[in-house]
Design an enzyme around this catalytic site. Structure first.
Site, PDB file in Angstrom:
ATOM      1  N   ASP A  35       0.670  -1.318  -0.005  1.00 55.58           N
ATOM      2  CA  ASP A  35      -0.012   0.007  -0.019  1.00 55.58           C
ATOM      3  C   ASP A  35       0.806   1.165  -0.106  1.00 55.58           C
ATOM      4  O   ASP A  35       2.023   1.258   0.356  1.00 55.58           O
ATOM      5  CB  ASP A  35      -0.713  -0.122   1.299  1.00 55.58           C
ATOM      6  CG  ASP A  35      -2.198   0.096   1.144  1.00 55.58           C
ATOM      7  OD1 ASP A  35      -2.687  -0.295   0.190  1.00 55.58           O
ATOM      8  OD2 ASP A  35      -2.959   0.381   2.104  1.00 55.58           O
ATOM      9  N   LYS A  57       0.425   3.243  -5.997  1.00 55.82           N
ATOM     10  CA  LYS A  57       0.221   4.097  -7.497  1.00 55.82           C
ATOM     11  C   LYS A  57       0.528   3.066  -8.644  1.00 55.82           C
ATOM     12  O   LYS A  57       1.213   2.044  -8.475  1.00 55.82           O
ATOM     13  CB  LYS A  57       1.242   5.062  -7.360  1.00 55.82           C
ATOM     14  CG  LYS A  57       2.582   4.758  -6.816  1.00 55.82           C
ATOM     15  CD  LYS A  57       3.482   5.880  -6.911  1.00 55.82           C
ATOM     16  CE  LYS A  57       5.004   5.581  -6.401  1.00 55.82           C
ATOM     17  NZ  LYS A  57       5.262   5.300  -5.099  1.00 55.82           N
ATOM     18  N   MET A 171      -8.608  10.072   8.020  1.00 55.91           N
ATOM     19  CA  MET A 171      -9.049  10.655   6.339  1.00 55.91           C
ATOM     20  C   MET A 171      -9.735  12.009   6.528  1.00 55.91           C
ATOM     21  O   MET A 171     -10.677  12.001   5.858  1.00 55.91           O
ATOM     22  CB  MET A 171      -9.845   9.327   5.579  1.00 55.91           C
ATOM     23  CG  MET A 171      -8.738   8.214   5.309  1.00 55.91           C
ATOM     24  SD  MET A 171      -9.861   7.006   4.337  1.00 55.91           S
ATOM     25  CE  MET A 171     -10.563   6.259   5.633  1.00 55.91           C
TER      26      MET A 171
HETATM   27  N1  SAH Z   1      -5.545   1.009   8.287  1.00 57.07           N
HETATM   28  C1  SAH Z   1      -4.926   2.627   8.686  1.00 57.07           C
HETATM   29  C2  SAH Z   1      -5.804   3.569   8.454  1.00 57.07           C
HETATM   30  C3  SAH Z   1      -5.863   3.622   6.857  1.00 57.07           C
HETATM   31  S1  SAH Z   1      -7.059   5.053   6.382  1.00 57.07           S
HETATM   32  C4  SAH Z   1      -4.735   2.572  10.229  1.00 57.07           C
HETATM   33  O1  SAH Z   1      -5.093   1.642  11.011  1.00 57.07           O
HETATM   34  O2  SAH Z   1      -4.027   3.232  10.653  1.00 57.07           O
HETATM   35  C5  SAH Z   1      -5.810   6.307   6.204  1.00 57.07           C
HETATM   36  C6  SAH Z   1      -5.841   7.433   7.128  1.00 57.07           C
HETATM   37  O3  SAH Z   1      -5.101   6.979   8.528  1.00 57.07           O
HETATM   38  C7  SAH Z   1      -5.129   8.528   6.788  1.00 57.07           C
HETATM   39  O4  SAH Z   1      -5.969   9.328   6.047  1.00 57.07           O
HETATM   40  C8  SAH Z   1      -4.615   9.160   8.069  1.00 57.07           C
HETATM   41  O5  SAH Z   1      -6.011   9.709   8.885  1.00 57.07           O
HETATM   42  C9  SAH Z   1      -4.557   8.009   8.952  1.00 57.07           C
HETATM   43  N2  SAH Z   1      -2.971   7.787   8.966  1.00 57.07           N
HETATM   44  C10 SAH Z   1      -2.423   6.478   8.506  1.00 57.07           C
HETATM   45  N3  SAH Z   1      -0.738   6.408   8.944  1.00 57.07           N
HETATM   46  C11 SAH Z   1      -0.902   7.499   9.508  1.00 57.07           C
HETATM   47  C12 SAH Z   1       0.123   8.462  10.179  1.00 57.07           C
HETATM   48  N4  SAH Z   1       1.394   7.959  10.172  1.00 57.07           N
HETATM   49  N5  SAH Z   1       0.057   9.524  10.907  1.00 57.07           N
HETATM   50  C13 SAH Z   1      -1.362  10.045  11.064  1.00 57.07           C
HETATM   51  N6  SAH Z   1      -2.320   9.489  10.357  1.00 57.07           N
HETATM   52  C14 SAH Z   1      -2.221   8.443   9.614  1.00 57.07           C
END
Ligand code: SAH
Length: 487
Positions: A35, A57, A171
């Site tokens: 991903d 991508k 998000m």
């Molecule tokens: N499965 C992931 C979330 C995917 S949705 C999880 O459990 O973390 C994607 C969102 O996750 C992003 O838009 C952001 O809100 C958050 N996100 C993922 N990695 C992040 C990080 N390192 N710092 C802050 N937000 C993060």
């Protein structure tokens, strides 16, 4: 035999937040379907030779559509492969993990799920915010600020405000204003503490503590971009007291760690643990020289000046069907603790390690301590084209030795790296300096700061104009210490 799919959470970014199971599966996979949110730190751990399909991508820079990803997983598994589907955070927390399993199930492909640390808990933790605290809340809510395509985001703001818990928004960078307005319209106090955390747990993490009223403004003014977590709740006020990540001694310091490709990244990990923004740059590659036949039986003392020398020699012993018992009765000298530790991995304890870890001290101290004399026959198992400082000492003192190369180093091509982009470059050997200079394709590094492990390395760096600092002792720990002191 049919393949298998592992749906694996990679955590929020810091590679040490990966689970042991995720690490093992990454190492064992035939193919990794990766991903966009999986950090470079983690993709660097994928073994060379493992097939990687980047679905974050594609050629047009758009992510591969979800339906196609689902198909790729089925196709690869049907080829009999062990497939790791690697996703940021936890695969089931806004990660579409469920959608990916549906097609696998209907095609009868077996799968396992490995949870990961979700960013909604980890990013706050790295910003000093406990997501729950008995004095402040009794519930925790994960909300997405992103509606499914074509849909409208409908949140039960009234219920959220009534529950008075901690609300974590995923998000939601673009939706910050809408979410804050919704909460306030439902009666939330505009002064309710809020936090915005961008790139949580990564070296470039940024955090803004604000209020729900000013949350959208904070996002705008600070140019916050995805990935970021937005949070609303009283616990956000604890960040001021509990932040530890921004307080780390090397926070914000950009360090380039040059090192051979095979070496474990101990210096890199130590510096990261102190908060540094570390880029690993494997500018040299080691290659064991083969065939060799050191005829070590005729020698009384084996001298090693690097861990690579140890590994090459003991690998050769194994190739010959021998093990460390073949060295019975021989004495072993090592240049320093890292080399001695490498020997211990093969069950050999070094008989001699000098007080100062360089060739000159090794040579002189072995003589002054009476560890070697003119009766001995030494074999120096080391790199091709080693320095002459130690052999000159043997020559002067009539010590009989054979200089026996067991490995050589070659240089890795420059990958478009600019020395000036870093606050400091670390060099752990003279050949790292040579490797870096060769791969950079230039010779003048005036004004670029270099931290060197010892005097020999420093002399080499000075030749190219680096602004050199030398570590007090020739160890990784001492280097990390020096960087903290001189920050
Ligand atoms: N499965 C992931 C979330 C995917 S949705 C999880 O459990 O973390 C994607 C969102 O996750 C992003 O838009 C952001 O809100 C958050 N996100 C993922 N990695 C992040 C990080 N390192 N710092 C802050 N937000 C993060």
């Amino acid at each position: 035999m049919a393949g298998k799919v592992y749906l694996v959470g990679a955590g929020p970014g810091d590679r040490e937040l990966l689970t042991l199971k995720a690490k093992r599966l990454i190492e064992e996979a035939d193919v990794i379907v990766c991903d966009r949110l999986v950090s470079g730190d983690i993709t660097d751990m994928i073994p060379v030779g493992t097939q990687v399909i980047d679905v974050g991508k594609n050629a047009g820079n758009h992510p591969v559509p979800q339906e196609r990803i689902n198909e790729i997983l089925v196709e690869e598994a049907e080829k009999g492969k062990t497939v790791v589907r690697l996703k940021g955070g936890d695969p089931f927390v806004f990660g579409r993990g469920g959608e990916e399993l549906e097609l696998l199930r209907s095609n009868g492909i077996s799968f396992q799920v490995v949870p990961g640390i979700t960013s909604g808990v980890a990013a706050p933790a790295y910003a000093g915010i406990p997501v729950t605290h008995r004095d402040f809340c009794s519930s925790l809510h994960f909300i997405t600020g992103h509606a499914k395509k074509g849909g409208d985001l409908k949140l039960a703001y009234d219920a959220l405000v009534r529950l008075d818990g901690t609300i974590v928004f995923y998000m939601s960078v673009a939706a910050a204003g809408k979410l804050a307005d919704g909460l306030m319209a439902a009666g939330m106090n505009p002064d309710m503490p809020a936090a915005v955390i961008e790139n949580g747990t990564r070296p470039n993490q940024r955090k803004v503590i604000t209020t729900v009223e000013k949350m959208a403004e904070a996002v705008r003014e600070n140019g916050i971009k995805s990935p970021a977590i937005l949070m609303v709740g009283k616990v956000c006020s604890l960040s001021e007291n509990f932040d530890w990540f921004d307080d780390l001694p090397l926070k914000g310091v950009k360090v380039l760690v040059t090192q051979p490709r095979k070496k474990a990244s101990t210096l890199g990990d130590k510096l990261k643990n102190l908060g540094a923004d570390v880029t690993m740059y494997p500018c040299i590659r080691t290659e064991y020289i083969r065939p060799i036949n050191p005829e070590f039986d005729s020698f009384t003392v084996l001298v090693f000046t690097s861990a690579e020398g140890i590994h090459s020699f003991f690998d050769w012993l194994k190739e010959e069907g021998l093990d460390s018992r073949a060295l019975s009765g021989k004495r072993i000298a090592c240049i320093g603790p890292a080399t001695a530790r490498a020997a211990e991995m093969y069950g050999i304890r070094a008989d001699f390690v000098p007080d100062v870890y360089d060739g000159v001290h090794l040579g002189n101290e072995m003589i002054s301590a009476g560890f070697i004399n003119e009766e001995d026959r030494l074999i120096l198992l080391r790199a091709e084209k080693g320095t002459e400082e130690i052999t000159a000492i043997f020559d002067e003192n009539n010590i009989l030795y054979t200089d026996y190369p067991v490995y050589r180093t070659s240089y890795v091509e420059n990958e478009g790296l600019n020395a000036e982009d870093f606050d400091v470059i670390t060099f752990t050997s003279k050949s790292c300096v040579e490797g870096f200079v060769k791969s950079a394709g230039r010779k003048d590094f005036s004004g670029v700061k270099a931290l060197c492990i010892g005097q020999k390395t420093a002399e080499e760096a000075l030749k190219y104009g680096f602004d050199v600092t030398v570590s007090d002792k020739a160890t990784i720990d001492s280097m990390a210490c020096k960087l903290t002191e001189t920050r």
